[in-house]
Scaffold this active site. Sequence first.
Site, PDB file in Angstrom:
ATOM      1  N   ASN A   1     -13.853 -33.787   3.744  1.00  9.95           N
ATOM      2  CA  ASN A   1     -15.236 -34.054   4.267  1.00  9.95           C
ATOM      3  C   ASN A   1     -16.476 -33.857   3.480  1.00  9.95           C
ATOM      4  O   ASN A   1     -17.613 -34.216   3.490  1.00  9.95           O
ATOM      5  CB  ASN A   1     -15.379 -33.219   5.655  1.00  9.95           C
ATOM      6  CG  ASN A   1     -15.296 -31.803   5.353  1.00  9.95           C
ATOM      7  OD1 ASN A   1     -14.278 -31.520   4.353  1.00  9.95           O
ATOM      8  ND2 ASN A   1     -15.826 -30.674   6.094  1.00  9.95           N
TER       9      ASN A   1
ATOM     10  N   GLU B   1     -10.498 -21.292   4.261  1.00  9.15           N
ATOM     11  CA  GLU B   1     -11.657 -21.726   5.094  1.00  9.15           C
ATOM     12  C   GLU B   1     -11.030 -22.847   5.921  1.00  9.15           C
ATOM     13  O   GLU B   1     -10.749 -23.929   5.361  1.00  9.15           O
ATOM     14  CB  GLU B   1     -12.715 -22.080   3.953  1.00  9.15           C
ATOM     15  CG  GLU B   1     -13.240 -21.366   2.883  1.00  9.15           C
ATOM     16  CD  GLU B   1     -13.719 -19.916   3.492  1.00  9.15           C
ATOM     17  OE1 GLU B   1     -14.061 -20.068   4.619  1.00  9.15           O
ATOM     18  OE2 GLU B   1     -13.801 -19.106   2.682  1.00  9.15           O
TER      19      GLU B   1
ATOM     20  N   CYS C   1     -17.590 -28.338   8.588  1.00 14.23           N
ATOM     21  CA  CYS C   1     -16.689 -27.132   9.287  1.00 14.23           C
ATOM     22  C   CYS C   1     -17.680 -26.147  10.194  1.00 14.23           C
ATOM     23  O   CYS C   1     -17.317 -25.693  10.876  1.00 14.23           O
ATOM     24  CB  CYS C   1     -15.893 -26.538   8.213  1.00 14.23           C
ATOM     25  SG  CYS C   1     -17.135 -26.061   7.009  1.00 14.23           S
TER      26      CYS C   1
HETATM   27  P1  NAP Z   1      -5.967 -31.299   6.513  1.00  9.29           P
HETATM   28  O1  NAP Z   1      -4.989 -32.213   7.280  1.00  9.29           O
HETATM   29  O2  NAP Z   1      -5.514 -29.425   6.828  1.00  9.29           O
HETATM   30  O3  NAP Z   1      -6.046 -31.385   5.090  1.00  9.29           O
HETATM   31  C1  NAP Z   1      -6.849 -30.645   4.162  1.00  9.29           C
HETATM   32  C2  NAP Z   1      -5.881 -30.750   2.577  1.00  9.29           C
HETATM   33  O4  NAP Z   1      -4.645 -30.046   2.829  1.00  9.29           O
HETATM   34  C3  NAP Z   1      -5.700 -32.318   2.193  1.00  9.29           C
HETATM   35  O5  NAP Z   1      -6.103 -32.088   0.814  1.00  9.29           O
HETATM   36  C4  NAP Z   1      -4.371 -32.326   2.540  1.00  9.29           C
HETATM   37  O6  NAP Z   1      -3.769 -33.299   1.826  1.00  9.29           O
HETATM   38  C5  NAP Z   1      -3.817 -30.972   2.498  1.00  9.29           C
HETATM   39  N1  NAP Z   1      -2.620 -30.918   3.431  1.00  9.29           N
HETATM   40  C6  NAP Z   1      -2.259 -31.323   4.292  1.00  9.29           C
HETATM   41  N2  NAP Z   1      -1.043 -31.134   4.667  1.00  9.29           N
HETATM   42  C7  NAP Z   1      -0.435 -30.069   3.753  1.00  9.29           C
HETATM   43  C8  NAP Z   1       0.664 -29.408   3.568  1.00  9.29           C
HETATM   44  N3  NAP Z   1       1.699 -29.517   4.464  1.00  9.29           N
HETATM   45  N4  NAP Z   1       0.608 -28.623   2.335  1.00  9.29           N
HETATM   46  C9  NAP Z   1      -0.312 -28.537   1.778  1.00  9.29           C
HETATM   47  N5  NAP Z   1      -1.365 -29.153   1.720  1.00  9.29           N
HETATM   48  C10 NAP Z   1      -1.673 -30.039   2.991  1.00  9.29           C
HETATM   49  O7  NAP Z   1      -7.317 -30.839   6.956  1.00  9.29           O
HETATM   50  P2  NAP Z   1      -8.320 -32.259   7.638  1.00  9.29           P
HETATM   51  O8  NAP Z   1      -8.084 -32.185   9.050  1.00  9.29           O
HETATM   52  O9  NAP Z   1      -8.045 -33.301   6.825  1.00  9.29           O
HETATM   53  O10 NAP Z   1      -9.800 -31.509   7.275  1.00  9.29           O
HETATM   54  C11 NAP Z   1     -10.585 -31.100   8.246  1.00  9.29           C
HETATM   55  C12 NAP Z   1     -10.386 -29.800   8.841  1.00  9.29           C
HETATM   56  O11 NAP Z   1     -10.840 -29.005   7.610  1.00  9.29           O
HETATM   57  C13 NAP Z   1     -11.348 -29.403   9.900  1.00  9.29           C
HETATM   58  O12 NAP Z   1     -10.474 -28.512  10.630  1.00  9.29           O
HETATM   59  C14 NAP Z   1     -12.378 -28.428   9.349  1.00  9.29           C
HETATM   60  O13 NAP Z   1     -12.952 -27.710  10.053  1.00  9.29           O
HETATM   61  C15 NAP Z   1     -11.563 -27.969   8.111  1.00  9.29           C
HETATM   62  N6  NAP Z   1     -12.763 -27.476   7.201  1.00  9.29           N
HETATM   63  C16 NAP Z   1     -13.124 -26.224   6.947  1.00  9.29           C
HETATM   64  C17 NAP Z   1     -14.033 -25.900   6.096  1.00  9.29           C
HETATM   65  C18 NAP Z   1     -14.231 -24.492   5.661  1.00  9.29           C
HETATM   66  O14 NAP Z   1     -15.180 -23.981   4.816  1.00  9.29           O
HETATM   67  N7  NAP Z   1     -14.017 -23.410   7.000  1.00  9.29           N
HETATM   68  C19 NAP Z   1     -14.751 -26.627   5.183  1.00  9.29           C
HETATM   69  C20 NAP Z   1     -14.311 -28.269   5.482  1.00  9.29           C
HETATM   70  C21 NAP Z   1     -13.247 -28.423   6.348  1.00  9.29           C
HETATM   71  P3  NAP Z   1      -3.642 -34.931   2.313  1.00  9.29           P
HETATM   72  O15 NAP Z   1      -4.559 -35.261   3.309  1.00  9.29           O
HETATM   73  O16 NAP Z   1      -4.164 -35.827   1.002  1.00  9.29           O
HETATM   74  O17 NAP Z   1      -2.079 -35.194   2.562  1.00  9.29           O
END
Ligand code: NAP
Length: 543
Positions: A174, A270, A314
């Site tokens: 994002n 995060e 986020c």
């Molecule tokens: P996600 O599915 O958790 O993916 C984030 C990252 O983790 C990607 O690089 C993904 O890789 C990787 N990943 C996925 N499964 C994994 C595993 N089993 N082991 C290790 N890495 C793994 O998150 P998203 O849904 O795409 O992103 C949005 C989320 O991020 C939202 O919930 C948002 O609130 C949160 N976020 C939080 C912050 C903060 O600062 N608190 C900032 C931004 C976003 P691939 O997708 O390449 O497989």
Amino acid sequence: MSPSKKKKTVADAVDRQWTARVGPALLERLAEGAAVGSPREPLVVEVPFTGETLGSVPLGTPDDVVVAVGVARAAQKDWVAVPVNERAAILLRFHDLVIANAHEILDVIQLEGGKSRRNAFEEVLDAAITARYYAHVSASLLRPKLRQGALPLLTTTREYRRPKGVVAVISPWNYPFMLSIGDAIAALVAGNAVVIKPDSQTPFSVLWAAQVFAEAGLPKGVLQIVPGSGAVLGPALIDNADYLMFTGSTATGRLIAQQAAGRLIDYSMELGGKNPAIVLDDAPLGRRAAGTTLGISTVDGIAFSITSGSGQVCVSCERLYVQSGIYDTFVPALAEALKTLPIGPSLGWDVDVGSLSSTAQLEKVSAHVNDAVAKGAKVLAGGKPRPDLGPYFFEPTLLEGVTEEMDLCRAETFGPVCAVYRFDDVDEAIARVNDSEYGLNASVWSKDVGRAKQIAARIEAGTVGINDAYQATWASASPMGGFKQSGVGRRHGAPGLLRFTEAQTVAVERVVPISRLPFLDNERYAQVMSLAIKALRYIPGIK
Ligand code: NAP
């Protein structure tokens, strides 16, 4: 005009803007910077504005991670010997290059992420601010600190900050540039090597950052990027790195924490949020139209907070609590503002709201809104996808009458969708704000800043903006992170750097061993020490 004709026109327009500016040659050069072997399968990256292919990078394997961490570990041995001031100078050169070449990274962020240029610029600002901040404070934060010894005069004690070694950064799509390189900057200046696994949807922004760091003088091997699937590369990173920084969903965070526990490596995370805003009766409404007024506009601020990054931030606002006295003025004004924000695919500055990032995002956001509407929520603004603009566009949406039965009531939507609730009593609003598993960000809007600060003190969230959605907290030198299920640890500020170090205490004993003073048997030793301890009790500052 038929949707396919419209789509082609949009695609052509975006492509024309893109190739006229930088062109695909940049992407090919960036892809070559990935730390992966050859040959590898291509990881195809899409342009969310159009659904068309942007380019591809080689898809990393677990073996690539092992090699990258090995190279990083070897490079870190020399990097840690580089004086902190020289490491900081590289950060400042990175800062200057990012600002000078902002047009290039803005195009890359927009093309692989689909956000508006205004929101992409937030990433440029954050990377530059973070680099400048840590360049200026790292020497002081990392300098050995003289600490009070066990007994005055008889010992001297210093606290040192040693780098963890190799830090792994797993980042989301994002805000792909700042949420990767921002943490890497702090880890690098602390003397670590870094291996980043960017999100599969957005590897180019991170590869651009690595290329700029190389131009800034960062030694080879100290920062490496391994693109590929998280589920495949994540375990290899956790098995080999010394520390893990993860930004992403709470669900993935839990999984990673379990794996990290197996090796007892430390991490910070995060994670997700369901961020509330409280608008009090005396909130400064202000007028819309940027540049025409001075002062705070709650309407503009909340509209920005809902739509920034198309709600895929986020810290964006998904729950809005508006006090009764202002509700009937404020809510229609906000709905109107959301309806009239410029939305569409553009690499120019003319648009405020970009696209969602993928089919998965469109499906989730649509499902949340459709579920709420089917169960009785009223749409005050938006509510629909906009396929006429591009495959994943979704209108900024405001819903009233959201209840517990609806999915979007508690779950993170991660789209430009906000539920608005009326309240009379501030205590009730605070209780509803805190009634969430998340605690990432919140905001309070009022002309009475003192009162808003008192409310902030009662909110369970890592950051609270007063008359600001998230930029004032995020861009500050103060720590940022989540309470409850929204995270572990903090980025930014001093903790954002020190988490990438181990504290090491080195104490020197002088004159006599303090465990056994000369000429004293055990009993006399205990008596003398007791007297000494009692006396020290009255000397301020001695522990
Ligand atoms: P996600 O599915 O958790 O993916 C984030 C990252 O983790 C990607 O690089 C993904 O890789 C990787 N990943 C996925 N499964 C994994 C595993 N089993 N082991 C290790 N890495 C793994 O998150 P998203 O849904 O795409 O992103 C949005 C989320 O991020 C939202 O919930 C948002 O609130 C949160 N976020 C939080 C912050 C903060 O600062 N608190 C900032 C931004 C976003 P691939 O997708 O390449 O497989």
